[in-house]
Design an enzyme around this catalytic site. Structure first.
Site, mmCIF file in Angstrom:
data_model
loop_
_atom_site.group_PDB
_atom_site.id
_atom_site.type_symbol
_atom_site.label_atom_id
_atom_site.label_comp_id
_atom_site.label_asym_id
_atom_site.label_seq_id
_atom_site.Cartn_x
_atom_site.Cartn_y
_atom_site.Cartn_z
ATOM 1 C CE LYS A 58 -17.975 50.653 18.086
ATOM 2 N NZ LYS A 58 -18.878 51.583 18.754
ATOM 3 N NE ARG B 258 -15.648 60.583 23.904
ATOM 4 C CZ ARG B 258 -16.826 60.396 24.498
ATOM 5 N NH1 ARG B 258 -17.014 60.780 25.753
ATOM 6 N NH2 ARG B 258 -17.822 59.847 23.842
HETATM 7 MN MN MN Z 1 -16.051 53.975 19.559
#
Ligand code: MN
Ligand code: ZN
Length: 500
Positions: free
Chosen positions: A276, A350
């Site tokens: 990120k 997920r």
């Molecule tokens: Mn993530």
């Protein structure tokens, strides 16, 4: 659980101490007990109301230095609007509103639990008490230098004056356990990631054993044996080993089919190799908000001895980019046997949920599974931060969640699922890929999860916008909100508990 504030109930006849709080309606009318407590000060209140253009609107607060004739040092008049319009959640908010006005120092506060028309019901007085506790929570464990007033811990003693003390206490007992559950969830979300790594998170979950919850912690060896390749792939780049924690509360009939709650617990999410940007990356300590909610919920249900069998299951991992980290292009095999091509290592939640959902679905065959996850930024693009996204394969479960959301103020908005979205996650190399492209990002994430629930009634709550970083509200001033504990407790209480 240690609270900075104390909340108790006293009879209407008890002497007023410290700050006096009374309620008035939108005609500025107060009830008979408040009238008595105000004594000769009523005229002064009228003048102050006029000077401040205070009209008794719901949630408005008139804050005045108490007139000399009053025993109290300060007087808060809290507007309720039309008293007959008040819903259950409004009493919590009124409690939060008045607590927000008592912001620091050591204070005694006497709250007259009375509408313009007469005494509040026991449940309504309990709502005030719950609201006071929720709003007063703050996370300041790591502040060693408390300079200004605001940083000083609140040490107020709230005495709520009611018609029937025993009844109010009885009504507040379960509410108080629910507040404890919310506080536990907030604490977990607020804790820094160097303190709260997967093994420590699991250890904290084991504290539920004191309440009679059975807690099993699966370590890497156990999960390897179960072939949880999707979850294990996420944690393999971290020096902190992953865990799955299974919590079981058997408050229902023996052998009765359980209900199940599953939480994403990414203790810190760097994004992994698909790292990120650094701006706001610190917020990713909250990427375990779903797991935090499940632990808080299990606390609430067990502490109030809910008559229902419940499974709580959380996958706790840390997503880091070391030399052993998962790569984009890797193909992992989930516990279900389905293979997953990793496109973006930042779509890790997920992968964690895939194995935990499959495990819980097959092992416990629950009536339903509800998962909570700070899953996608896309859900905030779609819904903002006031609603959590709801995705479900079951209309009845969805309706019940929406209703519980309205009752508790933890609102959910149903989003679509369908084969046209599902196609987006087909992969050319494996059974599926872990991202579906830019369009409908929160939906394709939900489609991914649905591939691991088979025919079990299931709902997925994307709480990326609601679990943390929300602005201060009547019921919360801390970064972690504890979103979902009150919502799901209500769902259980309304529909899945044996009647007493
Ligand atoms: Mn993530
Ligand atoms: Zn994440």
């Amino acid at each position: 659980m240690t609270d900075a504030v104390k909340v108790g109930f006293v009879p209407f006849s008890a002497p007023v101490r410290g700050i006096l709080v009374v309620f008035c309606d939108d005609a500025l009318k107060v009830g008979p007990q408040a009238t008595k407590a105000l004594g000769g000060a009523a005229a002064a209140v009228k003048r102050a109301a006029a000077a401040n253009r205070f009209k008794g609107k719901n949630g408005a607060v008139l804050d005045i230095l108490a007139p000399e004739s009053l025993k109290a040092g300060r007087l808060l008049v809290v507007g309720t609007g039309k008293a007959s319009d008040l819903k259950e959640i409004d009493f919590l908010k009124l409690g939060g509103k008045l607590a927000a006005k008592v912001s620091s120092g050591t204070e005694d506060v006497t709250v007259i639990a009375e509408n313009s028309s007469g005494p509040m019901k026991a449940a309504q007085a309990a709502g005030l008490a719950a609201g006071i506790r929720l709003r007063s929570y703050r996370f300041d464990r790591y502040k060693t230098k408390k300079k200004d007033d605001d940083a000083a811990p609140l040490k107020a003693q709230f005495s709520i004056a009611v018609k029937d003390v025993a009844e109010a206490k009885k009504a507040f007992a379960p509410e108080s356990h629910i507040v404890d559950g919310v506080v536990i969830a907030r604490e977990l979300v607020n804790e820094p990631p160097n303190v709260l790594f997967p093994a420590e998170f699991a250890r904290r979950a084991t504290q539920l054993r004191k309440l009679g919850v059975q807690v099993d912690v699966l370590d890497v060896a156990a999960m390897t044996k179960l072939k949880m390749g999707a979850l294990l792939g996420v944690g393999q780049g971290s020096s902190h080993d992953s865990r799955t924690v299974i919590m079981r509360w058997n408050g229902g009939k023996q052998g009765e089919q359980p209900i199940a709650f599953i939480g994403k617990g990414v203790c810190f999410d760097t994004g992994g190799i698909s790292i990120k940007p650094s701006a706001s990356m610190e917020d990713m300590k909250g990427d375990m908000g779903g797991a935090a909610c499940v632990v808080g919920l299990m606390h609430a249900l067990a502490a109030r001895k809910a008559k229902v069998n419940v499974i709580g299951a959380i996958g706790v991992v840390e997503n880091m980019p070391d030399g052993n980290a998962q790569r984009p292009g890797d193909i992992v095999t989930s516990m279900s046997g389905q293979t997953i091509e990793i496109i973006n290592t930042d779509a890790e939640g997920r992968l964690v949920l895939a194995d935990v959902l499959w495990y819980v679905g097959k092992k416990y065959k629950p009536k339903f599974m509800i998962d909570l996850a700070t899953l996608t930024g896309a859900i905030m693009v779609a819904l903002g931060i006031d609603y959590a996204g709801l995705f479900s394969n079951n209309d009845k479960l969805s309706e019940r969640l929406i209703e519980a959301g309205q009752e508790t103020g933890e609102r959910v908005w149903r989003m679509p699922l369908g084969p046209e979205y599902d196609k987006q996650i087909d992969s050319q190399f494996a059974d599926m890929k872990n991202t579906g492209g830019r369009n409908g990002g929160s939906i394709t994430a939900a489609q991914f999860l649905q591939r691991f629930v088979d025919n079990t009634p299931w709902a997925h709550l994307d709480i990326a916008g609601t679990a943390m970083g929300v602005p201060a509200s009547d019921l919360n001033r801390s970064w972690g909100s504890g979103f979902g504990v009150r919502l799901l407790n209500r769902l259980v209480a309304d529909h899945y508990e044996a009647k007493k």
